[in-house]
Design a protein around this motif. Structure first.
Motif, short mmCIF file in Angstrom:
data_model
loop_
_atom_site.label_atom_id
_atom_site.label_comp_id
_atom_site.label_asym_id
_atom_site.label_seq_id
_atom_site.Cartn_x
_atom_site.Cartn_y
_atom_site.Cartn_z
N GLY A 1 0.85 -1.19 0.00
CA GLY A 1 0.00 0.00 0.00
C GLY A 1 0.88 1.23 0.00
N TYR A 2 0.57 2.21 -0.85
CA TYR A 2 1.45 3.38 -1.03
C TYR A 2 0.66 4.67 -0.92
N LEU A 3 1.14 5.57 -0.06
CA LEU A 3 0.57 6.91 0.07
C LEU A 3 1.57 7.92 -0.46
N PRO A 4 1.29 8.55 -1.64
CA PRO A 4 2.21 9.56 -2.17
C PRO A 4 2.09 10.86 -1.39
N GLN A 5 2.95 11.82 -1.71
CA GLN A 5 2.89 13.12 -1.02
C GLN A 5 1.64 13.89 -1.40
N ASP A 6 1.19 13.75 -2.64
CA ASP A 6 -0.01 14.46 -3.09
C ASP A 6 -0.57 13.77 -4.32
N GLY A 7 -1.65 14.31 -4.84
CA GLY A 7 -2.20 13.81 -6.10
C GLY A 7 -3.21 12.69 -5.97
N VAL A 8 -3.79 12.49 -4.76
CA VAL A 8 -4.82 11.45 -4.64
C VAL A 8 -6.15 11.99 -5.14
N GLU A 9 -6.94 11.12 -5.79
CA GLU A 9 -8.21 11.56 -6.37
C GLU A 9 -9.31 10.54 -6.04
N PRO A 10 -10.06 10.78 -4.97
CA PRO A 10 -11.16 9.88 -4.64
C PRO A 10 -12.33 10.05 -5.62
N ASP A 11 -13.27 9.13 -5.57
CA ASP A 11 -14.46 9.19 -6.42
C ASP A 11 -15.33 10.37 -5.99
N PRO B 1 -2.05 -3.48 4.27
CA PRO B 1 -1.15 -4.22 3.38
C PRO B 1 0.04 -4.79 4.14
N SER B 2 0.69 -5.77 3.53
CA SER B 2 1.87 -6.36 4.16
C SER B 2 2.98 -5.33 4.31
N TYR B 3 3.08 -4.43 3.32
CA TYR B 3 4.11 -3.40 3.32
C TYR B 3 3.44 -2.04 3.08
N LEU B 4 3.50 -1.20 4.09
CA LEU B 4 2.83 0.10 4.06
C LEU B 4 3.88 1.17 3.79
N LEU B 5 3.76 1.85 2.65
CA LEU B 5 4.73 2.87 2.23
C LEU B 5 4.10 4.25 2.38
N LEU B 6 4.67 5.09 3.21
CA LEU B 6 4.10 6.40 3.50
C LEU B 6 5.11 7.50 3.18
N ASP B 7 4.76 8.40 2.26
CA ASP B 7 5.64 9.50 1.86
C ASP B 7 5.13 10.80 2.46
#
Length: 651
Positions: free
Chosen positions: A67-77, A182-188
């Motif tokens: 699972g990956y959380l970028p610094q910005d640019g997320v777009e929910p429905d 997720p097994s591997y959680l990536l947070l930026d």
């Protein structure tokens, strides 16, 4: 187990990293650190499968997820509410529930002894078992728990995602990841959009996370609290440290000192060997030894030191002295339509206050400081600025006021500080504009670069009452340290909205907590505020559990609270006393010199040498002026010490 094997990535002729290999195990909480541009965010994207490396590969188990959380640019429905958007992470479970409803409807139309009814019932039972194993019946409660932990209120759950700002959309994306587990959680940089209460909640969540966490953050306190391993970018590779950020810092400094010594010894050896070669190169009797030394140099594995970034310091110009009361709010009311943010609050800021402003997002932090800065009108009540007060204000949106046609250096020149171009470039270097970066046009800068430029520009024309709204969001550790030192030495008055405890703690002496509808001042830094508030909350809980009857504190608890107060007092007084001692030493030195000059001037032959008379007289007048200024500073600092001690007595 996640394995990175010999990953390499190049951008043109530039190598971002080469033959990078590391193994990450479940349960590890890893801080990924290094200077801006080292490749931290890029590595997260490669692990998440959003970017490809030039060479090497990423391996993990078939059942493992990322699972990956970028610094910005997320777009929910945009068609979904907050709750429904977050619920989408359980798509498989929701499909099973829908199928279960279909089967219920189907069975109601079938004969109980038919084969079709038997098959439907068997499938229904299988789905029921799957849902129970997946804890499907607690999903709603889990979603609410995580959303509330990240700062959403119950009434927010049914609001469309389109009603929320970018920072809140990042929280929605973070909630989805935390629930998906997720097994591997990536947070930026996950802390950029959190308030201090949400930050504390996610710290506790991540400490107990069963999978692995890989975290990029410039929040030192957050890294120290959450991580138990640090991977640091060095020389295009990753160096592994078995501890949190502070552990890494200490070990890295020790390693650097050792490396410097080894480097110096090797350079001496190289110099001596080269001198031998140069001296006996053409002497036949030494030819064999010369060749041996040449081969020795060729085979030697040279020790390389990383380019050390020069120590850059930024210092505010000495502010004009303001009156004792910097600003007052009296019976202040602030409304936006039917929404009342503040209703009749009183507040006062005094000269020398350095105040952290905290509280949940939406409670009115930015509104209050904009009112204090004179940028937001009040609905009713009074805002009175003190004598000779000049506010300076910084918020992220000021980045949009920069002229897109100008270069970064042009914008700094427009601040009107009359600093030299060399000095302006040095200050830009403090905020990560190095070399030719200063000639970049504003229009090509990223959002973070614009924000850093706006901050640097504001600092050149600062005033004596500085107000900051999240100044550290786009700064790396080095830039934050430079700003922190400058603010700590600033002799004016400060208010800072931030959740970065490590940045704030050495600077502030008060904490202003803003909650919906009311404000409260705590006489101490952020760590003191959090400890005191946690204790107060636990006392309140005990009182609630005791049917509302107030429980008297034990003598042990009273001593503990008193010790906390003394510790907070020491933190505020020690730097003031240190400054007072320094002033007293300077006064003593100048008074000794003043007495010496007066003795010289009292001698009959003093006036025989006109040049000497002129020189000594000028020095004498200068010392008298400096002494007057020092005594003024002494009175100010001594008065501040008395004020702090009185505050302590009144608590």
């Amino acid at each position: 187990m996640l394995q990175l094997d010999n990953l390499s990535l190049h951008f043109g002729e530039r190598t971002l990293f080469e033959d990078l290999s590391v193994t990450i195990n479940k349960g590890e909480r890893i801080g990924l650190v290094g200077p801006n541009g080292a490749g931290k965010s890029t590595l997260l994207k490669i692990i998440a499968g959003e970017q490809k490396a030039d060479d090497g590969y990423v391996k993990m188990g078939n059942a493992d997820t990322v699972g990956y959380l970028p610094q910005d640019g997320v777009e929910p429905d945009p068609n979904l509410t907050v709750f429904k958007e977050v619920e989408q992470v359980f798509e498989e479970i929701l499909s099973l529930k829908d199928r279960q409803i279909e089967l219920q409807q189907k069975m109601s139309t079938l004969s109980a002894d038919s084969d079709d009814h038997e098959k439907a019932l068997e499938e229904f039972g299988s789905i029921q078992h799957q849902l129970e194993n997946a804890d499907a019946y607690s999903l709603g409660a889990d979603i609410k728990r995580v959303l509330k932990g990240l700062g959403f209120h119950e009434e927010d759950f049914t609001r469309p995602t389109t009603e929320f700002s970018g920072g809140w959309l990042m929280r929605i994306a973070l909630a989805k990841l935390l629930l998906k587990q997720p097994s591997y959680l990536l947070l930026d940089e996950p802390t950029n959009h959190l308030d201090i209460e949400s930050l504390r909640w996610i710290e506790n969540f991540l400490k107990n996370y069963e999978g692995a966490v890989i975290l990029v953050s410039h929040d030192k306190a957050f890294l120290n609290s959450v991580t138990n391993r640090t991977l640091a970018f060095q020389h295009g590779g990753l160096k592994d440290y078995a501890g949190n950020y502070s552990f890494y810092q200490k070990k890295y400094e020790e390693e650097l000192e050792l490396l410097k010594k080894r480097y110096e010894n090797q350079q001496k050896e190289i110099k001596q060997t080269q001198e031998f070669i140069d001296r006996f190169r053409y002497k036949a009797s030494k030819a064999k030894q010369v060749q041996s030394r040449i081969k020795q140099l060729e085979k030697m594995e040279k020790i390389e030191l990383e380019d050390e970034q020069s120590e850059i310091a930024f210092q505010f110009p000495a502010p004009e002295r303001a009156g004792q009361v910097v600003i007052q709010l009296r019976d202040l009311v602030k409304k936006y339509g039917d929404n009342t943010v503040f209703d009749g609050i009183d507040y006062e800021v005094e000269r020398g206050d350095k105040i952290a402003v905290v509280g949940p997002n939406g409670a009115g932090k930015s509104t209050l400081i904009r009112i204090l800065a004179g940028l937001e009108p009040v609905t009713s009540g009074k805002r009175e600025l003190g004598y000779n007060v000049t506010p300076g204000y910084f918020a992220q949106h000021q980045a949009e006021e920069l002229n897109p046609k100008n270069t970064a250096l042009d914008e700094m020149k427009l601040a009107g500080s009359r600093e030299s171009e060399t000095r302006l470039r040095t200050i830009l270097g403090c905020f990560l504009f190095e070399g030719d970066d200063v000639f970049k046009k504003v229009r090509v800068l990223s959002g973070g670069e614009k924000s850093r430029l706006a901050l640097a520009k504001m600092l050149l024309n600062s005033g004596n009452f500085l107000i900051f709204d999240e100044p550290t969001n786009h700064l790396d550790m080095r830039s934050k340290n430079i700003l922190q030192q400058a603010l700590d030495q600033f002799e004016g008055t400060l208010m800072i909205v931030s959740h970065d405890r490590d940045f704030l703690d050495p600077i502030v002496n008060k904490t202003l907590e803003i909650q919906p509808g009311h404000i409260k001042t705590w006489l101490g830094n952020i760590s003191y505020y959090l400890d005191k508030k946690a204790f107060d909350d636990s006392v309140d809980l005990e009182q609630d559990n005791d049917s509302g009857e107030s429980k008297k504190l034990s003598r042990k608890e009273e001593r503990r609270i008193e010790a906390q107060k003394r510790q907070a007092l020491s933190k505020k007084l020690n730097p003031l006393k240190k400054r007072l001692g320094k002033i007293e030493n300077e006064v003593e030195t100048k008074e000794v010199r003043k007495d010496e000059i007066e003795e010289m001037m009292a001698k009959p032959d003093f006036y025989d040498n006109s040049d000497e008379v002129k020189e000594i007289s000028l020095e004498y007048e200068l010392i008298k002026t400096e002494l007057a200024e020092l005594m003024h500073k002494w009175e100010e600092v001594a008065g501040r010490i008395e004020f702090v001690e009185n505050e302590y007595e009144e608590q």
